[in-house]
Design an enzyme around this catalytic site. Structure first.
Site, short mmCIF file in Angstrom:
data_model
loop_
_atom_site.label_atom_id
_atom_site.label_comp_id
_atom_site.label_asym_id
_atom_site.label_seq_id
_atom_site.Cartn_x
_atom_site.Cartn_y
_atom_site.Cartn_z
CB SER A 65 31.14 -13.81 27.21
OG SER A 65 31.38 -14.51 28.39
CE LYS A 68 30.34 -17.55 28.27
NZ LYS A 68 30.15 -16.75 29.47
CE1 TYR A 190 32.96 -20.50 28.53
CE2 TYR A 190 34.59 -20.37 30.28
CZ TYR A 190 33.50 -19.85 29.62
OH TYR A 190 32.96 -18.66 30.05
CE1 TYR A 242 28.34 -11.84 29.93
CE2 TYR A 242 28.87 -9.60 30.57
CZ TYR A 242 29.18 -10.75 29.90
OH TYR A 242 30.35 -10.83 29.21
CB VAL A 260 35.00 -10.12 30.96
CG1 VAL A 260 33.72 -10.33 31.73
CG2 VAL A 260 35.74 -11.42 30.70
N1 GLN Z 1 36.14 -16.55 30.04
C1 GLN Z 1 35.33 -15.72 30.85
C2 GLN Z 1 34.79 -16.52 32.04
O1 GLN Z 1 34.49 -17.66 31.90
C3 GLN Z 1 34.23 -15.18 30.02
C4 GLN Z 1 33.25 -14.39 30.83
C5 GLN Z 1 32.67 -13.24 30.10
O2 GLN Z 1 33.19 -12.74 29.11
N2 GLN Z 1 31.58 -12.76 30.63
O3 GLN Z 1 34.67 -16.04 33.13
#
Ligand code: GLN
Length: 306
Positions: A65, A68, A190, A242, A260
């Site tokens: 993430s 993102k 993604y 988050y 994550v």
């Molecule tokens: N690729 C992971 C997902 O879509 C990324 C989530 C994350 O890092 N919080 O679940």
């Protein structure tokens, strides 16, 4: 006076050792569960060009993430405020992969840092670029100065095979008319985007432009105007970790984005970017030792945005 970053990193490195076995790796992406929780790396990139690092700071890890943030910066730099018609700017207070809010808020994700929001951003990028994941990769290379930044195809495939929740989110948004490309196209892009790998040293350098009011500190290239950069920093603070963003602001006091894979990028605006990696996660999906390391970093350096 500049703090003694080298000594502070050493102190933190010693302090986090007992925490490394307390976190849990993200096992819902099978490939990520193969990574040992014993890793810990940390790197500081100061805007004057000086760098400091410790531990596994030169080892590549899965950004997940954290990408993102890159995707959002790229989309915001191209589309400006138009993106806010399709994604909000409020913390969700829910897990990053939750579907609940999306149903009653009619397919408009709360923010670009939860999965739903990142899927919309990937969809927006797909209208501009042939492949949104390649665009994010190129962007990561530009801001880090590392032409080798690449995907980990094993991780991408592993996530694609188990992406049921992200498929559900994407289908729901498609039903509400907030996804323009085919669901499978967006999910594939993604998953590749999330599989990008970097070291802490590379990530700290890549974060430099957001600490430097929108321009890459070592090349001078402007990515965002100062006002837009300030706004992305605000989103990182309120939504970047988050549903733990409130607690993270309380403990660390810096804008940050986590993933994550166990990575966290944090910024001291006008001064530095700091990246930390430790794969063991807490219950909210943030690196357990990484969050603690940043908490100690802001305490020991007396740096904070507050
Ligand atoms: N690729 C992971 C997902 O879509 C990324 C989530 C994350 O890092 N919080 O679940």
């Amino acid at each position: 006076m500049q703090p003694d970053y080298a000594a502070i990193l050493q102190t933190i490195f010693a302090e986090v050792q007992p925490l490394l076995s307390q976190g849990k790796v993200a096992s819902y992406i099978p490939e990520l569960s193969k990574v040992s929780t014993q890793h810990f790396g940390m790197a500081v990139y100061c805007l004057d060009g000086s760098t400091y690092s410790i531990g596994d700071s030169q080892q590549k890890f899965s950004l997940q993430s954290v990408t993102k943030l890159f995707a959002l910066a790229l989309a915001f730099s191209r589309e400006g405020d138009a993106i806010w018609e399709r994604v909000g700017r409020e913390p969700s207070g829910n897990p990053f992969n939750s579907l609940v809010q999306l149903e009653y808020e009619r397919g408009k994700p709360r923010n670009p840092f939860i999965n739903a929001g990142a899927l919309v951003i990937a969809d927006i990028l797909s209208a501009r670029f042939v492949q949104s994941d390649i665009a994010v990769q190129q962007f990561a290379r530009t801001i880090s100065g590392e032409p080798t930044i690449d995907f980990d195809m094993a991780v991408a495939q592993s996530e694609r095979q188990t992406a049921h929740r992200n498929y559900a989110i994407a289908h729901l948004m498609k039903d509400f008319g907030n996804l323009h490309n085919p669901v499978k196209t967006v999910i594939d892009s993604y998953c590749r985007q999330c599989s990008l790998t970097m070291t802490c040293a590379e990530l700290a350098k890549a974060g430099g432009f957001l600490a430097n009011h929108g321009s890459v500190p070592w090349s001078g290239q402007r990515i965002l105007d100062a006002s837009s950069s300030k706004r992305l920093n605000a989103l990182m603070l309120t939504c970047g970790t988050y549903d733990a963003a409130g607690d993270f602001a309380y403990r660390v006091g810096l804008p940050a984005k986590s993933g994550v894979g166990g990575g966290i990028l944090a910024l001291v605006p006008g001064e530095l970017a700091v990246a930390v990696w430790s794969p063991g996660l807490d219950a909210t999906g943030n690196s357990l030792a990484g969050t603690y390391a940043l908490e100690r970093f802001t305490t020991l350096t007396a740096r904070s945005i507050f």
